[in-house]
Design a protein around this motif. Structure first.
Motif, PDB file in Angstrom:
ATOM      1  N   TYR A 424      67.628  58.464  38.293  1.00 28.66           N
ATOM      2  CA  TYR A 424      67.551  57.897  40.151  1.00 28.66           C
ATOM      3  C   TYR A 424      68.796  59.061  40.631  1.00 28.66           C
ATOM      4  N   SER A 425      68.715  59.941  41.475  1.00 25.09           N
ATOM      5  CA  SER A 425      69.515  60.423  41.959  1.00 25.09           C
ATOM      6  C   SER A 425      70.908  59.840  43.346  1.00 25.09           C
ATOM      7  N   GLY A 426      70.674  57.798  43.262  1.00 26.90           N
ATOM      8  CA  GLY A 426      71.291  57.965  44.805  1.00 26.90           C
ATOM      9  C   GLY A 426      72.313  56.584  43.807  1.00 26.90           C
ATOM     10  N   ARG A 427      72.485  56.201  42.804  1.00 23.93           N
ATOM     11  CA  ARG A 427      72.681  55.642  42.432  1.00 23.93           C
ATOM     12  C   ARG A 427      74.469  55.707  42.189  1.00 23.93           C
ATOM     13  N   ASP A 428      75.026  55.413  42.440  1.00 23.59           N
ATOM     14  CA  ASP A 428      76.737  55.430  42.094  1.00 23.59           C
ATOM     15  C   ASP A 428      76.789  54.990  40.959  1.00 23.59           C
ATOM     16  N   GLU A 429      76.182  53.668  40.429  1.00 27.37           N
ATOM     17  CA  GLU A 429      76.383  53.146  39.043  1.00 27.37           C
ATOM     18  C   GLU A 429      76.017  54.619  38.002  1.00 27.37           C
ATOM     19  N   TYR A 430      74.826  55.016  37.989  1.00 21.22           N
ATOM     20  CA  TYR A 430      74.315  55.828  37.360  1.00 21.22           C
ATOM     21  C   TYR A 430      74.606  57.625  37.482  1.00 21.22           C
ATOM     22  N   ARG A 431      74.727  58.324  39.022  1.00 25.88           N
ATOM     23  CA  ARG A 431      74.548  59.299  38.736  1.00 25.88           C
ATOM     24  C   ARG A 431      75.455  59.558  39.578  1.00 25.88           C
ATOM     25  N   LEU A 432      76.560  60.882  39.185  1.00 26.94           N
ATOM     26  CA  LEU A 432      77.486  61.359  39.926  1.00 26.94           C
ATOM     27  C   LEU A 432      77.382  62.689  39.721  1.00 26.94           C
ATOM     28  N   PRO A 433      77.478  63.825  40.885  1.00 30.06           N
ATOM     29  CA  PRO A 433      77.873  63.391  42.649  1.00 30.06           C
ATOM     30  C   PRO A 433      77.072  63.118  43.466  1.00 30.06           C
ATOM     31  N   SER A 434      75.496  63.467  43.226  1.00 33.07           N
ATOM     32  CA  SER A 434      75.029  63.023  44.077  1.00 33.07           C
ATOM     33  C   SER A 434      74.384  61.116  44.665  1.00 33.07           C
ATOM     34  N   SER A 435      75.363  61.129  44.304  1.00 30.55           N
ATOM     35  CA  SER A 435      74.840  59.438  45.002  1.00 30.55           C
ATOM     36  C   SER A 435      76.139  59.711  46.331  1.00 30.55           C
ATOM     37  N   PHE A 436      76.564  60.391  45.854  1.00 33.07           N
ATOM     38  CA  PHE A 436      77.733  59.750  47.721  1.00 33.07           C
ATOM     39  C   PHE A 436      76.812  60.410  48.904  1.00 33.07           C
ATOM     40  N   VAL A 437      77.344  59.516  49.581  1.00 32.57           N
ATOM     41  CA  VAL A 437      76.487  59.624  50.814  1.00 32.57           C
ATOM     42  C   VAL A 437      77.793  59.706  52.385  1.00 32.57           C
ATOM     43  N   THR A 438      77.250  61.570  52.252  1.00 36.60           N
ATOM     44  CA  THR A 438      78.299  62.157  53.509  1.00 36.60           C
ATOM     45  C   THR A 438      77.520  63.587  53.631  1.00 36.60           C
ATOM     46  N   ASP A 439      77.200  63.754  55.311  1.00 33.97           N
ATOM     47  CA  ASP A 439      76.730  64.467  56.357  1.00 33.97           C
ATOM     48  C   ASP A 439      77.132  65.604  54.693  1.00 33.97           C
ATOM     49  N   GLN A 440      78.350  65.964  54.802  1.00 31.42           N
ATOM     50  CA  GLN A 440      77.926  67.461  54.061  1.00 31.42           C
ATOM     51  C   GLN A 440      77.616  67.952  52.719  1.00 31.42           C
ATOM     52  N   LEU A 441      77.049  66.559  51.407  1.00 30.55           N
ATOM     53  CA  LEU A 441      76.703  66.455  50.768  1.00 30.55           C
ATOM     54  C   LEU A 441      74.823  66.812  50.767  1.00 30.55           C
ATOM     55  N   PHE A 442      74.075  67.131  50.542  1.00 33.41           N
ATOM     56  CA  PHE A 442      72.900  67.966  50.072  1.00 33.41           C
ATOM     57  C   PHE A 442      72.391  67.748  49.154  1.00 33.41           C
ATOM     58  N   VAL A 443      71.195  66.611  48.678  1.00 37.45           N
ATOM     59  CA  VAL A 443      70.906  66.808  46.929  1.00 37.45           C
ATOM     60  C   VAL A 443      69.574  66.791  47.211  1.00 37.45           C
ATOM     61  N   VAL A 444      69.438  67.754  45.981  1.00 37.45           N
ATOM     62  CA  VAL A 444      67.770  69.161  46.097  1.00 37.45           C
ATOM     63  C   VAL A 444      67.408  68.191  45.193  1.00 37.45           C
ATOM     64  N   GLY A 445      66.165  68.037  45.013  1.00 38.07           N
ATOM     65  CA  GLY A 445      65.044  67.494  43.573  1.00 38.07           C
ATOM     66  C   GLY A 445      64.449  69.224  43.529  1.00 38.07           C
ATOM     67  N   GLY A 446      63.528  68.899  42.527  1.00 38.58           N
ATOM     68  CA  GLY A 446      62.299  69.736  42.119  1.00 38.58           C
ATOM     69  C   GLY A 446      60.887  69.768  41.965  1.00 38.58           C
ATOM     70  N   HIS A 447      60.390  70.721  42.002  1.00 39.88           N
ATOM     71  CA  HIS A 447      58.618  70.436  41.922  1.00 39.88           C
ATOM     72  C   HIS A 447      58.662  72.055  41.497  1.00 39.88           C
ATOM     73  N   GLN A 448      56.821  71.825  41.069  1.00 40.09           N
ATOM     74  CA  GLN A 448      55.937  73.066  40.724  1.00 40.09           C
ATOM     75  C   GLN A 448      54.588  72.990  40.808  1.00 40.09           C
ATOM     76  N   ARG A 449      54.075  74.343  41.156  1.00 37.11           N
ATOM     77  CA  ARG A 449      53.355  74.358  41.182  1.00 37.11           C
ATOM     78  C   ARG A 449      52.128  73.775  40.863  1.00 37.11           C
ATOM     79  N   SER A 450      50.991  73.296  41.586  1.00 35.13           N
ATOM     80  CA  SER A 450      50.667  71.987  41.141  1.00 35.13           C
ATOM     81  C   SER A 450      48.975  72.802  40.506  1.00 35.13           C
ATOM     82  N   ASP A 451      47.723  72.748  40.364  1.00 35.30           N
ATOM     83  CA  ASP A 451      46.199  73.287  40.279  1.00 35.30           C
ATOM     84  C   ASP A 451      45.833  73.353  41.170  1.00 35.30           C
ATOM     85  N   GLU A 452      45.965  72.104  42.526  1.00 37.35           N
ATOM     86  CA  GLU A 452      45.321  72.450  43.750  1.00 37.35           C
ATOM     87  C   GLU A 452      45.112  73.888  44.060  1.00 37.35           C
ATOM     88  N   ASP A 453      43.881  74.082  44.667  1.00 37.57           N
ATOM     89  CA  ASP A 453      43.919  75.139  45.171  1.00 37.57           C
ATOM     90  C   ASP A 453      43.698  75.201  46.460  1.00 37.57           C
TER      91      ASP A 453
END
Length: 591
Positions: A424-453
């Motif tokens: 979990y990226s947003g739990r401050d007891e677990y993860r830094l710095p992504s858990s900070f809530v401020t307009d100036q911080l953008f948090v980016v997750g990752g995806h990959q191409r599926s097998d769907e046409d």
């Protein structure tokens, strides 16, 4: 004098060896491998920098800062090491490079803003009870803002027999070397320092000198160039070139140069992706420039992250987004710097310097988890973890950074990777710095191409990377897999996957958006990102099931208040083309 056949043979062999040796020396490229503050780090009027170079011989050479050669009396030279003295009153932060025998080195960024911390040596670290490498005698004090930080840090140093060795003045943070020899003595002294009325927090650093900033995850077996198609990468490059060219519909738009700070160690300038960034890059006003220390290999974390932003096209394995805008761009500066190897504290010190040097976008492809953090399957995370004591100090330091950013530099944004621990990226007891809530911080997750046409706009076009951290704090997902750089021209490097590489896609896009409209606030940038986003995942009606909420769900307000819009409730996927389009549209509305 007669010369025997054997003598001629030996002479020829010797001459050949001399030619080979001389040729090898001549062919060795001129590179700056290290650049750090040295001497008295607390001295601001005359600042000293120590450089380690390769390919530099005993002949005459030139050191250039901001396009101006430095005088010989400002430089001490001993083999491959240089010591440079700069008068802060006469110099400004900027790129520095070496020149010798018609060769130019890679340019590195020299910041004169003064925030610097010291890294521990191998003899100055130990394993704590959690089995984590920690600094024994170096800690940082965050001084209460009601006190003069420098004076109070020196008072406390005198009181406890310590020495002030580093500082981050805008955050009222000062690094002390303690008179201790083991962790028991350190912890006892840290407890006493923490009880001082003037001390807000004590930061204990847990970092190995060469630890990777963020661990990577395994790549999919068929990773290829289709990954970036899921974010409309080429469409965005084409749009920027076409609409902002002099012949385009919006040729009257004056783009503004933007500086991007990348908190990484180094970049391999021997790779074709970066080979043309040597010397005075800014001689061409509209091109993208890269300033960084040189890496020994092309597959490093910093080279790959920077490549997403600035790798040359059709030269090596990568293609940088900002580099693709060079024909019509304003001239982007990509500054790669990590201050020193002093872990998170150094990351923050480098970030402060870069912001004060005019950086508008910071790329933080790094993050840490607290010991005991669990992933979405309930298993304990075992990589990039820090003790509770260290996490508490880091949290205070990062809080001071974002408070300072909001007060002094409200137009700056930080783009941070969500992490690769299936947690979990947003739990401050677990993860830094992504858990900070401020307009100036953008948090980016990752995806990959599926097998769907299916079409690229379809949510099924991609799937979440299994390792990517998730939850409501993630603003958007982007392609997590990228081809790394290679030393051979035209050769694709191996695929690298992780949220580290999704992050610069967003950082580069934000820089491009700012170049079109520099007045965009962080809140407006986030709004444009979310309004332009495509979707990923299933609809959850705002109630996450099976811990599968990838990002904050798309809201009706992000779809023109259409309550029945099909995107509502889905997670957000980066659409680089549409974000640029909306940015240009916002300009037209203002007119």
């Amino acid at each position: 004098m007669a010369v025997t056949y054997g003598g001629v043979g030996r002479l020829a062999t010797a001459l050949a060896l001399m030619w080979i040796t001389t040729g090898a020396v001549a062919e060795q490229p001129l590179r700056i491998e290290q650049l750090q503050r040295c001497g008295g780090l607390l001295q601001m009027d005359i600042q000293e920098f120590c450089l380690q170079a390769s390919g530099l011989d005993e002949g005459e050479f030139q050191v250039t800062l901001n396009g101006t050669p430095l005088p010989a009396e400002a430089i001490d030279h001993d083999s491959d090491r240089l010591r440079i003295r700069l008068n802060s009153a006469d110099a400004q932060s900027g790129p520095l490079w070496l020149s010798q025998h018609e060769q130019a080195s890679n340019p590195v960024w020299v910041s004169l803003k003064g925030s610097n911390v010291v890294a521990a040596t191998e003899q100055e670290v130990a394993k704590n009870m959690d089995g984590i490498t920690t600094y024994v005698d170096l800690v940082s004090l965050i001084i209460e803002e009601s006190h003069d930080g420098a004076q109070e840090a020196q008072r406390l140093a005198d009181k406890y027999g310590a020495e002030v060795v580093g500082m981050i003045p805008p955050l009222n943070t000062y690094q002390l070397r303690l008179p201790v020899s083991d962790l028991d003595e350190r912890d006892a002294l840290v407890l006493r320092l923490g009880n001082e009325v003037s001390v807000d927090a004590v930061v204990t650093e847990e970092s190995g000198a060469e630890e990777s900033i963020e661990s990577e995850t395994s790549s999919p077996p068929d990773a290829d160039d289709q990954e970036w198609a899921s974010n409309r990468f080429l469409d965005a490059v084409n749009f920027y070139q076409r609409r902002l060219s002099l012949e385009g519909l919006d040729g009257d738009i004056e783009t503004q140069p933007i500086r991007i700070g990348v908190i990484e160690r180094e970049v391999d300038f021997d790779a074709p992706d970066f080979a043309d960034y040597l010397g005075e890059c800014r001689a061409e006003a509209t091109r993208t420039c890269v300033y960084a220390r040189d890496a020994a290999k092309p597959d490093g974390h910093g080279t790959t992250v920077t490549g997403v932003l600035a790798a040359a096209w059709n030269e090596g394995g990568n293609s940088g987004f900002l580099r693709g805008l060079d024909e019509v761009g304003p001239g982007f500066d990509v500054i790669v710097d990590r201050n020193s190897d002093a872990g998170i504290t150094a990351n923050v010190a480098a970030s402060v310097n870069l912001v004060e040097d005019g950086v508008r976008v910071l790329n933080w492809s790094w993050g840490i988890h607290r010991v005991g953090a669990i992933d979405i399957n309930g298993k304990e995370i075992d990589s990039l973890v820090r003790s509770g004591i260290a996490m508490s100090g880091y949290e205070e330091l990062l809080e001071e950074f974002f408070l300072w950013l909001r007060e002094a530099h409200p137009d700056v944004v930080v783009v941070n990777s969500a992490g690769n621990a299936s947690s979990y990226s947003g739990r401050d007891e677990y993860r830094l710095p992504s858990s900070f809530v401020t307009d100036q911080l953008f948090v980016v997750g990752g995806h990959q191409r599926s097998d769907e046409d299916v079409q690229v706009e379809d949510p099924r076009y991609v799937i979440k990377r299994n390792a990517s951290n998730i939850d409501m704090r993630v603003d958007i997902t982007a392609a997590a897999c990228v081809r790394g750089s290679s030393l051979l021209e035209g050769e694709q490097g191996e695929a690298h996957c992780g949220t580290s590489y999704a992050t610069p896609l967003v950082a580069g896009l934000l820089a491009a958006m700012m170049s079109i409209e520099p007045e965009l606030t962080p809140a407006q940038l986030r709004m444009l990102l979310r309004r332009s986003a495509m979707t990923i995942g299933e609809e959850y009606d705002f109630e996450p099931t099976d811990a599968d909420d990838l990002t904050a769900p798309i809201l009706p307000s992000e779809r023109a208040n259409e309550l029945n819009h099909p995107d509502i409730g889905l997670s957000a996927r980066l659409n680089m083309y549409k974000a640029l389009d909306l940015t240009v549209q916002s300009l037209n509305r203002e007119r």
